[in-house]
Design an enzyme around this catalytic site. Structure first.
Site, mmCIF file in Angstrom:
data_model
loop_
_atom_site.group_PDB
_atom_site.id
_atom_site.type_symbol
_atom_site.label_atom_id
_atom_site.label_comp_id
_atom_site.label_asym_id
_atom_site.label_seq_id
_atom_site.Cartn_x
_atom_site.Cartn_y
_atom_site.Cartn_z
ATOM 1 N N LYS A 18 0.974 -1.231 0.139
ATOM 2 C CA LYS A 18 0.041 -0.047 0.082
ATOM 3 C C LYS A 18 0.887 1.138 0.139
ATOM 4 O O LYS A 18 2.094 1.165 0.520
ATOM 5 C CB LYS A 18 -0.901 0.023 1.393
ATOM 6 C CG LYS A 18 -2.058 0.708 1.061
ATOM 7 C CD LYS A 18 -3.086 -0.179 0.392
ATOM 8 C CE LYS A 18 -4.528 0.691 0.078
ATOM 9 N NZ LYS A 18 -5.408 -0.148 -0.396
HETATM 10 P P1 NAD Z 1 -13.132 7.334 -3.007
HETATM 11 O O1 NAD Z 1 -12.021 8.273 -2.697
HETATM 12 O O2 NAD Z 1 -13.400 7.124 -4.585
HETATM 13 O O3 NAD Z 1 -14.539 7.408 -2.237
HETATM 14 C C1 NAD Z 1 -14.488 7.774 -0.710
HETATM 15 C C2 NAD Z 1 -15.774 7.946 -0.432
HETATM 16 O O4 NAD Z 1 -16.022 8.186 0.937
HETATM 17 C C3 NAD Z 1 -15.858 9.499 -0.881
HETATM 18 O O5 NAD Z 1 -17.287 9.869 -1.323
HETATM 19 C C4 NAD Z 1 -15.713 10.394 0.587
HETATM 20 O O6 NAD Z 1 -16.550 11.562 0.471
HETATM 21 C C5 NAD Z 1 -16.243 9.445 1.425
HETATM 22 N N1 NAD Z 1 -15.977 9.529 2.884
HETATM 23 C C6 NAD Z 1 -14.489 9.967 3.219
HETATM 24 N N2 NAD Z 1 -14.841 10.043 4.766
HETATM 25 C C7 NAD Z 1 -15.907 9.817 5.141
HETATM 26 C C8 NAD Z 1 -16.392 9.781 6.312
HETATM 27 N N3 NAD Z 1 -15.768 9.802 7.389
HETATM 28 N N4 NAD Z 1 -17.952 9.337 6.420
HETATM 29 C C9 NAD Z 1 -18.588 9.315 5.171
HETATM 30 N N5 NAD Z 1 -18.060 9.410 4.149
HETATM 31 C C10 NAD Z 1 -16.712 9.432 3.921
HETATM 32 O O7 NAD Z 1 -12.235 6.154 -2.416
HETATM 33 P P2 NAD Z 1 -12.776 4.431 -2.820
HETATM 34 O O8 NAD Z 1 -11.612 4.018 -3.771
HETATM 35 O O9 NAD Z 1 -14.315 4.706 -3.096
HETATM 36 O O10 NAD Z 1 -12.201 3.748 -1.486
HETATM 37 C C11 NAD Z 1 -13.266 3.548 -0.538
HETATM 38 C C12 NAD Z 1 -12.876 2.407 0.636
HETATM 39 O O11 NAD Z 1 -12.797 1.259 -0.023
HETATM 40 C C13 NAD Z 1 -11.553 2.664 1.080
HETATM 41 O O12 NAD Z 1 -11.595 1.969 2.670
HETATM 42 C C14 NAD Z 1 -10.563 1.691 0.299
HETATM 43 O O13 NAD Z 1 -9.255 1.277 0.939
HETATM 44 C C15 NAD Z 1 -11.476 0.579 0.035
HETATM 45 N N6 NAD Z 1 -11.154 -0.016 -1.464
HETATM 46 C C16 NAD Z 1 -10.964 0.421 -2.441
HETATM 47 C C17 NAD Z 1 -11.029 -0.227 -3.677
HETATM 48 C C18 NAD Z 1 -10.936 0.430 -4.993
HETATM 49 O O14 NAD Z 1 -11.041 -0.365 -6.033
HETATM 50 N N7 NAD Z 1 -11.095 1.711 -5.127
HETATM 51 C C19 NAD Z 1 -10.894 -1.488 -3.643
HETATM 52 C C20 NAD Z 1 -10.898 -2.123 -2.593
HETATM 53 C C21 NAD Z 1 -10.956 -1.529 -1.193
#
Ligand code: NAD
Length: 422
Positions: A111
């Protein structure tokens, strides 16, 4: 060494290590391998100086952590967020190791991240930050070494700048150095919504297991980014009623179900609060997590469901789109309440599974049709779900413990087979 431990000692790292130690204990994992796997294999801390548009120079802290590479190159996202720290990145890298092993991918876990609020940077500043961060971690990354991907605060454009920076240094195009790239430079069809599609695939299997189905299910999603937005869209398309979605500024709710296509068309990232899109009524993040619903999907950050609010969670299935959204204390409360928890390393593995497909296509220079990608994702993630469910029933452990134990066992076997160098 002491200072490294101090840097690592954060709540998220403690959660990852505590989960690992419980699973390792149950597995009877070799003590020496256990000692190795509680720590990262490699951790790089970099300073990232960036020329801002006003000509001043700001220095940001950046990290890249490789937790384990016993099975192959390490794989894991890059996060741009003001709370990024070494402990969080190391925890996320450890979870990536178990996630890749659980899905049967030939990868270890990694990461990266930069402590920055990307929405406060101009596009040009963001590009300079990305390129300098890439240059600083360049000795660690490469298609056979360590392959970054998008995570919170990064996207396909950021991956394109990373790929270009790496390729400029090598002197030729190296698409396989990152995944989650735009299609124009070797990205894969189906990568953009892969995590949300995978969350939906496993939620469907869990519904079937519980004698329920998607039509008639109600859903609440915390986070409306890559994972949350696509999960809400795909579950809506599959016939579920999406009651609420949210971002950092709160969310929107409708007891009749939100019009997700209209909400998506009116919403642009975090620029406009969701409740100003004219779809549904305002709901706070706290209230969203406590909504009565069939499926709750935390898809934002870690440690959102804690011992403070776990007793008030009223879903039937908790499908963890985010990494580490539930603390261990909360886990015990959810188990007592009989909530069916699909753990993060299983529920959100669709992203890394399709990232693997993207890397395979880049390395082979032969690209697949979108339907093939969806079918193969479905096959791998539903097989992992059923293997984990059977393991949890056979060993009488939670689905989370079963997923961790399966992943950790594979890594333990790889270490035993390879032996200790020198
Ligand atoms: P992103 O930046 O696209 O979206 C994150 C979202 O969460 C945004 O809408 C933001 O406004 C919201 N957010 C942030 N803090 C918040 C809070 N305290 N309360 C409510 N909403 C909040 O990120 P993403 O890629 O969608 O990732 C989200 C999660 O999924 C993370 O934990 C990431 O590690 C995990 N993840 C992502 C992927 C991927 O392919 N992008 C894969 C596996 C896991």
């Amino acid at each position: 060494m002491t200072s490294l431990y101090q840097e690592l000692e954060t709540p998220t790292f403690r959660l990852a290590v505590a989960q690992f130690e419980e699973a390792a204990e149950r597995l009877g994992l070799d003590g020496n391998i256990r000692g190795r796997l509680t720590l990262p294999q490699r951790a790089l801390i970099v300073s990232v100086p960036v020329r801002m548009d006003d000509k001043s120079v700001k220095v940001f802290m950046g990290y890249r952590v490789q937790h384990d590479t016993a099975l192959g190159p390490s794989k894991g996202g890059v996060r741009f967020h003001p709370d990024v720290n070494l402990g969080e990145v190391a925890a996320l890298a450890m979870w990536m190791t178990w996630k890749c092993a659980l899905a049967g991918l030939p990868y270890g876990g990694a990461k990266g991240g930069v402590r920055v609020a990307p929405e406060k940077l101009s596009r040009a500043e963001l590009q300079r930050l990305t390129r300098r961060y890439t240059a600083e971690i360049l000795p660690l990354i490469g298609p056979e070494k360590d392959i970054p991907a998008p995570d919170v605060g990064t996207n396909a454009q950021v991956m394109a700048w990373m790929m270009d920076t790496y390729s400029q240094e090598m002197g030729y195009a190296v698409p396989g150095v990152v995944t989650g790239k735009p299609l124009a430079i070797g990205g894969s069809l189906g990568r953009e919504d892969a995590t949300g599609r995978g969350v939906t695939d496993v939620a469907l299997e869990a519904l079937r297991h519980l004698g329920l189905n998607m039509a008639g299910a109600t859903v609440a999603v915390q986070g409306f980014g890559n994972v949350g937005m696509h999960t809400a869209r795909i579950m809506h398309e599959a016939g579920a009623k999406v009651l609420a979605v949210s971002n950092t500024k709160g969310g929107v709710h409708s007891a009749r179900g939100l019009d997700i296509p209209t909400l998506r068309s009116r919403y642009q990232s975090n620029v406009r609060p969701l409740h100003e899109c004219g779809v549904g009524e305002f709901i706070s993040n706290d209230d969203l997590l406590q909504l009565e619903c069939t499926i709750l999907v935390p898809a934002a950050l870690s440690e959102q469901i804690t011992e403070k609010n776990a007793a008030k969670v009223r879903c039937r299935i908790l499908a963890e789109g985010a990494n580490g959204p539930t603390t261990m204390a909360a886990d015990r409360i959810l188990e007592e309440k009989g909530i069916f928890v699909i753990p993060d390393i299983l529920a959100n593995s669709g992203g890394v599974i399709v990232s693997y497909f993207e890397w395979v296509q880049d390395v082979q220079k032969y690209f697949w049709k979108e339907q093939d990608i969806r079918d193969r994702l479905h096959e791998i993630i539903t097989a992992a779900f059923h293997r984990t469910l059977e393991f949890s029933q056979a060993k009488k452990v939670s689905l989370r413990m079963a997923a961790l134990m399966s992943g950790i066992d594979k890594i333990g076997q790889a270490h035993l087979a390879r032996g200790l160098y020198p």
